[in-house]
Design a protein around this motif. Structure first.
Motif, PDB file in Angstrom:
ATOM      1  N   MET A 177       1.057 -15.126   2.678  1.00 18.23           N
ATOM      2  CA  MET A 177      -0.005 -14.748   3.571  1.00 18.23           C
ATOM      3  C   MET A 177       0.088 -13.252   3.853  1.00 18.23           C
ATOM      4  O   MET A 177       1.135 -12.766   4.243  1.00 18.23           O
ATOM      5  N   ASP A 178      -0.977 -12.497   3.598  1.00 14.18           N
ATOM      6  CA  ASP A 178      -1.043 -11.072   3.910  1.00 14.18           C
ATOM      7  C   ASP A 178      -1.326 -10.890   5.399  1.00 14.18           C
ATOM      8  O   ASP A 178      -1.877 -11.779   6.046  1.00 14.18           O
ATOM      9  N   MET A 179      -0.945  -9.729   5.919  1.00 17.20           N
ATOM     10  CA  MET A 179      -1.292  -9.367   7.295  1.00 17.20           C
ATOM     11  C   MET A 179      -2.166  -8.116   7.229  1.00 17.20           C
ATOM     12  O   MET A 179      -1.801  -7.131   6.579  1.00 17.20           O
ATOM     13  N   ARG A 180      -3.332  -8.173   7.910  1.00 12.34           N
ATOM     14  CA  ARG A 180      -4.276  -7.058   7.933  1.00 12.34           C
ATOM     15  C   ARG A 180      -4.310  -6.429   9.318  1.00 12.34           C
ATOM     16  O   ARG A 180      -4.348  -7.135  10.327  1.00 12.34           O
ATOM     17  N   TYR A 181      -4.357  -5.088   9.330  1.00  8.36           N
ATOM     18  CA  TYR A 181      -4.396  -4.334  10.587  1.00  8.36           C
ATOM     19  C   TYR A 181      -5.547  -3.350  10.550  1.00  8.36           C
ATOM     20  O   TYR A 181      -5.850  -2.761   9.502  1.00  8.36           O
ATOM     21  N   ASN A 182      -6.166  -3.137  11.703  1.00  8.80           N
ATOM     22  CA  ASN A 182      -7.230  -2.155  11.856  1.00  8.80           C
ATOM     23  C   ASN A 182      -6.604  -0.800  12.194  1.00  8.80           C
ATOM     24  O   ASN A 182      -5.833  -0.692  13.139  1.00  8.80           O
ATOM     25  N   VAL A 183      -6.961   0.208  11.393  1.00 11.32           N
ATOM     26  CA  VAL A 183      -6.469   1.570  11.593  1.00 11.32           C
ATOM     27  C   VAL A 183      -7.692   2.476  11.610  1.00 11.32           C
ATOM     28  O   VAL A 183      -8.230   2.816  10.556  1.00 11.32           O
ATOM     29  N   ASP A 184      -8.144   2.845  12.810  1.00 14.77           N
ATOM     30  CA  ASP A 184      -9.395   3.597  12.953  1.00 14.77           C
ATOM     31  C   ASP A 184     -10.476   2.875  12.147  1.00 14.77           C
ATOM     32  O   ASP A 184     -10.736   1.723  12.389  1.00 14.77           O
ATOM     33  N   GLU A 185     -11.058   3.528  11.145  1.00 15.16           N
ATOM     34  CA  GLU A 185     -12.138   2.892  10.387  1.00 15.16           C
ATOM     35  C   GLU A 185     -11.663   2.274   9.067  1.00 15.16           C
ATOM     36  O   GLU A 185     -12.484   1.834   8.261  1.00 15.16           O
ATOM     37  N   ILE A 186     -10.364   2.232   8.852  1.00 12.36           N
ATOM     38  CA  ILE A 186      -9.851   1.656   7.607  1.00 12.36           C
ATOM     39  C   ILE A 186      -8.929   0.469   7.889  1.00 12.36           C
ATOM     40  O   ILE A 186      -8.675   0.132   9.039  1.00 12.36           O
ATOM     41  N   GLU A 187      -8.421  -0.131   6.804  1.00  7.78           N
ATOM     42  CA  GLU A 187      -7.549  -1.300   6.918  1.00  7.78           C
ATOM     43  C   GLU A 187      -6.167  -0.986   6.336  1.00  7.78           C
ATOM     44  O   GLU A 187      -6.054  -0.313   5.315  1.00  7.78           O
ATOM     45  N   PHE A 188      -5.144  -1.491   7.004  1.00  9.16           N
ATOM     46  CA  PHE A 188      -3.764  -1.429   6.525  1.00  9.16           C
ATOM     47  C   PHE A 188      -3.330  -2.864   6.277  1.00  9.16           C
ATOM     48  O   PHE A 188      -3.552  -3.735   7.117  1.00  9.16           O
ATOM     49  N   ARG A 189      -2.713  -3.110   5.113  1.00  9.66           N
ATOM     50  CA  ARG A 189      -2.354  -4.481   4.756  1.00  9.66           C
ATOM     51  C   ARG A 189      -0.913  -4.541   4.245  1.00  9.66           C
ATOM     52  O   ARG A 189      -0.502  -3.727   3.432  1.00  9.66           O
ATOM     53  N   LEU A 190      -0.189  -5.541   4.753  1.00  9.06           N
ATOM     54  CA  LEU A 190       1.138  -5.874   4.231  1.00  9.06           C
ATOM     55  C   LEU A 190       0.958  -7.106   3.361  1.00  9.06           C
ATOM     56  O   LEU A 190       0.459  -8.124   3.851  1.00  9.06           O
ATOM     57  N   ASN A 191       1.336  -7.023   2.074  1.00 10.21           N
ATOM     58  CA  ASN A 191       1.122  -8.208   1.239  1.00 10.21           C
ATOM     59  C   ASN A 191       2.210  -9.253   1.473  1.00 10.21           C
ATOM     60  O   ASN A 191       3.228  -9.000   2.103  1.00 10.21           O
ATOM     61  N   GLN A 235     -11.702   4.277  -0.318  1.00  9.72           N
ATOM     62  CA  GLN A 235     -12.221   4.219   1.049  1.00  9.72           C
ATOM     63  C   GLN A 235     -11.147   4.572   2.085  1.00  9.72           C
ATOM     64  O   GLN A 235     -11.455   4.722   3.256  1.00  9.72           O
ATOM     65  N   GLY A 236      -9.888   4.653   1.648  1.00 11.25           N
ATOM     66  CA  GLY A 236      -8.794   4.969   2.576  1.00 11.25           C
ATOM     67  C   GLY A 236      -7.976   3.771   3.005  1.00 11.25           C
ATOM     68  O   GLY A 236      -7.011   3.909   3.758  1.00 11.25           O
ATOM     69  N   ASN A 237      -8.359   2.569   2.555  1.00  8.91           N
ATOM     70  CA  ASN A 237      -7.599   1.362   2.895  1.00  8.91           C
ATOM     71  C   ASN A 237      -6.253   1.394   2.173  1.00  8.91           C
ATOM     72  O   ASN A 237      -6.190   1.712   0.989  1.00  8.91           O
ATOM     73  N   THR A 238      -5.193   1.045   2.899  1.00 10.97           N
ATOM     74  CA  THR A 238      -3.850   1.109   2.329  1.00 10.97           C
ATOM     75  C   THR A 238      -3.223  -0.274   2.279  1.00 10.97           C
ATOM     76  O   THR A 238      -3.287  -1.027   3.250  1.00 10.97           O
ATOM     77  N   LYS A 239      -2.625  -0.585   1.132  1.00  9.58           N
ATOM     78  CA  LYS A 239      -1.936  -1.862   0.952  1.00  9.58           C
ATOM     79  C   LYS A 239      -0.485  -1.583   0.573  1.00  9.58           C
ATOM     80  O   LYS A 239      -0.219  -0.838  -0.367  1.00  9.58           O
ATOM     81  N   ILE A 240       0.432  -2.189   1.325  1.00  8.27           N
ATOM     82  CA  ILE A 240       1.855  -2.075   1.031  1.00  8.27           C
ATOM     83  C   ILE A 240       2.216  -3.202   0.072  1.00  8.27           C
ATOM     84  O   ILE A 240       2.016  -4.378   0.370  1.00  8.27           O
ATOM     85  N   ILE A 241       2.763  -2.812  -1.077  1.00  8.04           N
ATOM     86  CA  ILE A 241       3.030  -3.749  -2.157  1.00  8.04           C
ATOM     87  C   ILE A 241       4.530  -3.983  -2.348  1.00  8.04           C
ATOM     88  O   ILE A 241       4.947  -5.007  -2.861  1.00  8.04           O
ATOM     89  N   ASP A 242       5.353  -3.019  -1.897  1.00  5.30           N
ATOM     90  CA  ASP A 242       6.797  -3.159  -2.035  1.00  5.30           C
ATOM     91  C   ASP A 242       7.479  -2.319  -0.960  1.00  5.30           C
ATOM     92  O   ASP A 242       6.823  -1.513  -0.286  1.00  5.30           O
ATOM     93  N   ILE A 243       8.781  -2.521  -0.811  1.00  2.39           N
ATOM     94  CA  ILE A 243       9.584  -1.757   0.147  1.00  2.39           C
ATOM     95  C   ILE A 243      10.941  -1.469  -0.486  1.00  2.39           C
ATOM     96  O   ILE A 243      11.334  -2.126  -1.443  1.00  2.39           O
ATOM     97  N   THR A 244      11.624  -0.472   0.065  1.00  7.77           N
ATOM     98  CA  THR A 244      13.050  -0.359  -0.223  1.00  7.77           C
ATOM     99  C   THR A 244      13.771  -1.095   0.900  1.00  7.77           C
ATOM    100  O   THR A 244      13.229  -1.269   1.996  1.00  7.77           O
ATOM    101  N   VAL A 245      14.975  -1.541   0.604  1.00  4.06           N
ATOM    102  CA  VAL A 245      15.786  -2.287   1.571  1.00  4.06           C
ATOM    103  C   VAL A 245      17.079  -1.512   1.811  1.00  4.06           C
ATOM    104  O   VAL A 245      17.370  -0.563   1.081  1.00  4.06           O
ATOM    105  N   PRO A 246      17.875  -1.898   2.822  1.00  5.85           N
ATOM    106  CA  PRO A 246      19.129  -1.185   3.050  1.00  5.85           C
ATOM    107  C   PRO A 246      19.997  -1.157   1.785  1.00  5.85           C
ATOM    108  O   PRO A 246      20.117  -2.161   1.080  1.00  5.85           O
ATOM    109  N   LEU A 247      20.555   0.016   1.532  1.00  2.00           N
ATOM    110  CA  LEU A 247      21.343   0.232   0.328  1.00  2.00           C
ATOM    111  C   LEU A 247      22.734   0.741   0.685  1.00  2.00           C
ATOM    112  O   LEU A 247      22.951   1.243   1.798  1.00  2.00           O
ATOM    113  N   GLU A 248      23.646   0.625  -0.255  1.00  2.00           N
ATOM    114  CA  GLU A 248      24.995   1.136  -0.041  1.00  2.00           C
ATOM    115  C   GLU A 248      24.910   2.618   0.318  1.00  2.00           C
ATOM    116  O   GLU A 248      24.207   3.378  -0.350  1.00  2.00           O
ATOM    117  N   GLY A 249      25.565   3.004   1.378  1.00  2.00           N
ATOM    118  CA  GLY A 249      25.502   4.382   1.853  1.00  2.00           C
ATOM    119  C   GLY A 249      24.644   4.537   3.095  1.00  2.00           C
ATOM    120  O   GLY A 249      24.792   5.502   3.847  1.00  2.00           O
TER     121      GLY A 249
END
Length: 158
Positions: free
Chosen positions: A1-15, A46-60
């Protein structure tokens, strides 16, 4: 399930894949340290942003119950490698050991510093995600005005 957020006039989405990864780091017990990393994604014309991946905690990286410092140079290596998949730096994420997270003054200082150096490509925003025990909350900073606001959750999409 994706999560959608309103950011001014655009959309931010976490996949859905990102949400599953983030959920693994929730600080739902006193032995789980704070975690964090980079948000990697794309912004459309249009300025809509979708997050498709992340980095996670790493050694160091430095982790304790109430703080996380991204120290590993591997995060930047992953960021450079992700460009081959057309994924770019869109912001930062970290956890808090509370049900409904709020940014700390340290978070705000860090976010303001990120905005000074942020070059999120085609987006005028940089995003900051905090994962609490029960809620995921999102803030965004305008790289031109340096103003930081909270994004409003529109809906979770099945």
């Amino acid at each position: 399930m994706d999560m959608r957020y309103n950011v001014d006039e655009i959309e931010f989405r976490l996949n859905e894949v990102v949400i599953k990864k983030l959920n693994k780091f929730r600080q739902n017990s006193s032995i789980v340290p704070e975690s964090g990393g980079l948000l990697l994604g794309r912004t459309d014309i249009q300025g809509n942003t979708k997050i498709i991946d992340i980095t996670v905690p790493l050694e160091g990286d430095i982790q304790s119950r109430f703080r996380f410092f991204r120290k590993s140079s591997k995060h930047k290596e992953i960021l450079l490698e992700s460009r081959k998949r057309c994924l770019y730096f869109k912001g930062n994420w970290h956890t808090h050991p509370v049900k409904d997270p709020e940014p700390s003054w340290v978070d705000m200082l860090s976010w303001k510093n990120t905005l000074k150096n942020c070059k999120p490509g085609e987006s005028r925003y940089c995003f900051f995600v905090i994962i609490g025990i029960k809620k995921i909350r999102v803030w965004y900073g305008n790289i031109y005005t340096k103003e930081i606001k909270e994004a409003n959750l529109i809906q979770e999409i099945l």
